[in-house]
Design a protein around this motif. Structure first.
Motif, mmCIF file in Angstrom:
data_model
loop_
_atom_site.group_PDB
_atom_site.id
_atom_site.type_symbol
_atom_site.label_atom_id
_atom_site.label_comp_id
_atom_site.label_asym_id
_atom_site.label_seq_id
_atom_site.Cartn_x
_atom_site.Cartn_y
_atom_site.Cartn_z
ATOM 1 N N THR A 259 0.829 -1.205 0.000
ATOM 2 C CA THR A 259 0.000 0.000 0.000
ATOM 3 C C THR A 259 0.859 1.249 0.000
ATOM 4 O OG1 THR A 259 -1.766 -1.138 1.196
ATOM 5 C CG2 THR A 259 -1.782 1.265 1.249
ATOM 6 N N LEU A 260 1.906 1.243 0.806
ATOM 7 C CA LEU A 260 2.802 2.395 0.850
ATOM 8 C C LEU A 260 3.484 2.613 -0.491
ATOM 9 C CD1 LEU A 260 4.427 1.837 4.368
ATOM 10 C CD2 LEU A 260 2.772 3.592 3.742
ATOM 11 N N GLY A 261 3.856 1.524 -1.149
ATOM 12 C CA GLY A 261 4.458 1.641 -2.473
ATOM 13 C C GLY A 261 3.502 2.252 -3.476
ATOM 14 N N GLN A 262 2.230 1.882 -3.393
ATOM 15 C CA GLN A 262 1.227 2.450 -4.288
ATOM 16 C C GLN A 262 1.035 3.937 -4.026
ATOM 17 O OE1 GLN A 262 -2.134 -0.058 -3.452
ATOM 18 N NE2 GLN A 262 -1.414 -1.739 -4.740
ATOM 19 N N VAL A 263 1.066 4.316 -2.753
ATOM 20 C CA VAL A 263 0.948 5.739 -2.404
ATOM 21 C C VAL A 263 2.118 6.521 -2.991
ATOM 22 C CG1 VAL A 263 1.035 7.399 -0.489
ATOM 23 C CG2 VAL A 263 -0.400 5.356 -0.307
ATOM 24 N N GLN A 264 3.311 5.956 -2.876
ATOM 25 C CA GLN A 264 4.495 6.636 -3.392
ATOM 26 C C GLN A 264 4.430 6.793 -4.906
ATOM 27 O OE1 GLN A 264 8.584 4.886 -2.727
ATOM 28 N NE2 GLN A 264 8.725 6.695 -1.420
ATOM 29 N N TRP A 265 3.979 5.769 -5.605
ATOM 30 C CA TRP A 265 3.863 5.866 -7.063
ATOM 31 C C TRP A 265 2.758 6.827 -7.477
ATOM 32 C CZ3 TRP A 265 6.953 4.991 -10.880
ATOM 33 C CH2 TRP A 265 8.024 4.116 -10.694
ATOM 34 N N PHE A 325 4.801 15.719 -2.000
ATOM 35 C CA PHE A 325 4.499 15.417 -0.605
ATOM 36 C C PHE A 325 3.952 14.004 -0.471
ATOM 37 C CE2 PHE A 325 1.538 15.409 3.023
ATOM 38 C CZ PHE A 325 2.391 15.825 4.036
ATOM 39 N N LEU A 326 3.020 13.643 -1.345
ATOM 40 C CA LEU A 326 2.432 12.305 -1.311
ATOM 41 C C LEU A 326 3.498 11.237 -1.528
ATOM 42 C CD1 LEU A 326 -0.275 10.751 -1.145
ATOM 43 C CD2 LEU A 326 -0.414 10.928 -3.630
ATOM 44 N N GLY A 327 4.429 11.501 -2.425
ATOM 45 C CA GLY A 327 5.492 10.538 -2.682
ATOM 46 C C GLY A 327 6.449 10.378 -1.509
ATOM 47 N N GLY A 328 6.524 11.382 -0.651
ATOM 48 C CA GLY A 328 7.412 11.302 0.503
ATOM 49 C C GLY A 328 6.779 10.688 1.727
ATOM 50 N N ILE A 329 5.446 10.713 1.807
ATOM 51 C CA ILE A 329 4.748 10.232 2.996
ATOM 52 C C ILE A 329 5.154 8.821 3.419
ATOM 53 C CG2 ILE A 329 2.474 9.446 3.800
ATOM 54 C CD1 ILE A 329 1.254 11.957 2.671
ATOM 55 N N PRO A 330 5.269 7.851 2.486
ATOM 56 C CA PRO A 330 5.631 6.498 2.911
ATOM 57 C C PRO A 330 7.000 6.402 3.578
ATOM 58 C CG PRO A 330 4.651 6.447 0.730
ATOM 59 C CD PRO A 330 4.911 7.888 1.052
ATOM 60 N N ALA A 331 7.819 7.425 3.448
ATOM 61 C CA ALA A 331 9.146 7.412 4.062
ATOM 62 C C ALA A 331 9.175 8.166 5.394
ATOM 63 C CB ALA A 331 10.172 8.031 3.114
#
Length: 391
Positions: A259-265, A325-331
């Motif tokens: 899920t986090l990977g999908q958010v980042q993409w 910002f969305l791409g950074g959230i999973p990190a």
């Protein structure tokens, strides 16, 4: 006498033409960061075999000159080397606020000199230059491949793209954090170049920027440094994404890695989409208005993206930074500094764009409210910023 802005760009272009003229060296620690991102990739910015500028371009006539540049004092060289090492260390492995502080130093190094040339450059050319400088530094410090090569973006189907890579249309895309860094680099270069060329080509813009030189140059420095820190907040999600690589973390302990990977993409796609929207809208507006610089009648643009929003360039800017910002959230994980810096940066730029939309709308209404072309377009395009949102 040459305009100082033009002179600066010529100097930058000359420096960029030599591969050895790079600001950052890559310590061995960046190898580990790259393995987290791409697994199979090696450090593409290894400086150990970099040739001198006179021989770096194979097949070209070597540069020969009798003019020798004055050597910097040893103390200055030592200070610059120590500062560069400190910034690299802070960005690579620094805890707490140190990574953002390192990013701020790079941003301020781009913004402050340009603000000394023109005060308004803090928010125009300096803005783009700072974003480009920070993302370029992240590419160099973490040893990411140069974005000029196709392999930096994707590889053939079946090849290993490393952690964070995705498969799209039969090819393996580069890791998402790597693409976020490239998006920021392209965004900054495009914006700085566009704003500078528009200033050169449009006399009224040049006059407007010159009139804003109201503060003495020494007094501009603290403000420019503060603006540089704000830009660092905006880019900080990219920093944390590249630092973490494939090691994604959910602050609520309910997310899966998938899920986090999908958010980042989703962030990567949104960022590039916003970049395309802003670049298209900026170019369209420039081409329509360039021959009507001092015109008092409304000339548009009214077509293309301007059929859906009265200010699609501002919309594109918001979409771009929302994607970053969305791409950074999973990190971010449970890193309070990452959440705080990234949120301040996003909130700040969205607020600025909404305010700019309102001011420009009011300015256009005051100037063109009696003109049929303007009133007809405004009735058709009710959304000032977000399509289908009329307020």
């Amino acid at each position: 006498m040459m305009n100082p802005s033009a002179a600066l760009l010529l100097i930058l272009a000359a420096a960029a033409s030599c591969p050895s003229a790079r600001a950052f060296t890559v310590p061995s620690a960046s190898q580990n960061a790259m393995h987290r991102l791409g697994g199979q990739r090696t450090n593409a910015f290894d400086r150990t075999t970099t040739p001198t500028c006179g021989t770096c371009c194979a097949g070209k006539v070597p540069i020969t000159t009798s003019m020798a540049l004055p050597a910097l004092p040893a103390a200055a060289v030592t200070a610059v080397t120590a500062a560069t090492a400190a910034i690299q260390s802070a960005i690579l492995t620094g805890p707490h606020v140190l990574p953002v502080a390192g990013l701020t130093a790079i941003s301020a190094a781009a913004v402050v000199p340009l603000t000394l040339i023109r005060q308004a450059y803090s928010f125009s050319v300096g803005y783009g230059a700072a974003v480009a400088a920070m993302c370029s530094a992240l590419v160099g410090i973490f040893g990411l491949p140069s974005p000029l090569g196709r392999a930096a973006w994707y590889t053939a189907a079946g090849s290993s793209g490393g952690g964070g890579a995705g498969v799209l249309g039969g090819v393996t895309m580069a890791p998402a954090p790597q693409l976020l860094a490239y998006a920021g680099l392209i965004y900054g270069v495009r914006l700085a170049s566009f704003l500078f060329l528009r200033e050169v080509a449009v006399p009224s813009k040049r006059e407007q920027i010159k009139k804003l030189d109201k503060t003495s140059r020494p007094a501009r420095v603290p403000f420019a440094a503060a603006v540089g820190m704000f830009y660092a907040f905006m880019v900080s999600p990219v920093l944390y994404a590249v630092r973490s690589g494939a090691a994604l973390s959910c602050p609520f302990d309910v997310c899966t890695v998938a899920t986090l990977g999908q958010v980042q993409w989703a962030g990567v796609i949104l960022a590039f989409f916003g970049l395309a929207v802003e670049a298209t809208a900026d170019t369209h507006k420039f081409l329509v208005k360039r021959d009507y610089d001092y015109a008092t009648s409304f000339v548009g643009p009214t077509g293309g993206l301007y059929r859906m929003s009265r200010h699609p360039n501002y919309l594109g800017e918001i979409l771009f930074w929302a994607g970053m910002f969305l791409g950074g959230i999973p990190a971010f994980g449970k890193n309070v500094v990452a959440w705080l810096a990234g949120s301040i940066g996003l909130w700040g730029i969205v607020s600025i764009m909404i305010g700019a939309t309102k001011r420009l709308d009011e300015k256009q209404a005051d100037r063109y409210e009696s003109q049929l072309a303007y009133t007809t377009w405004r009735k058709k395009v009710k959304a000032p910023l977000f399509p289908f949102v009329n307020k």
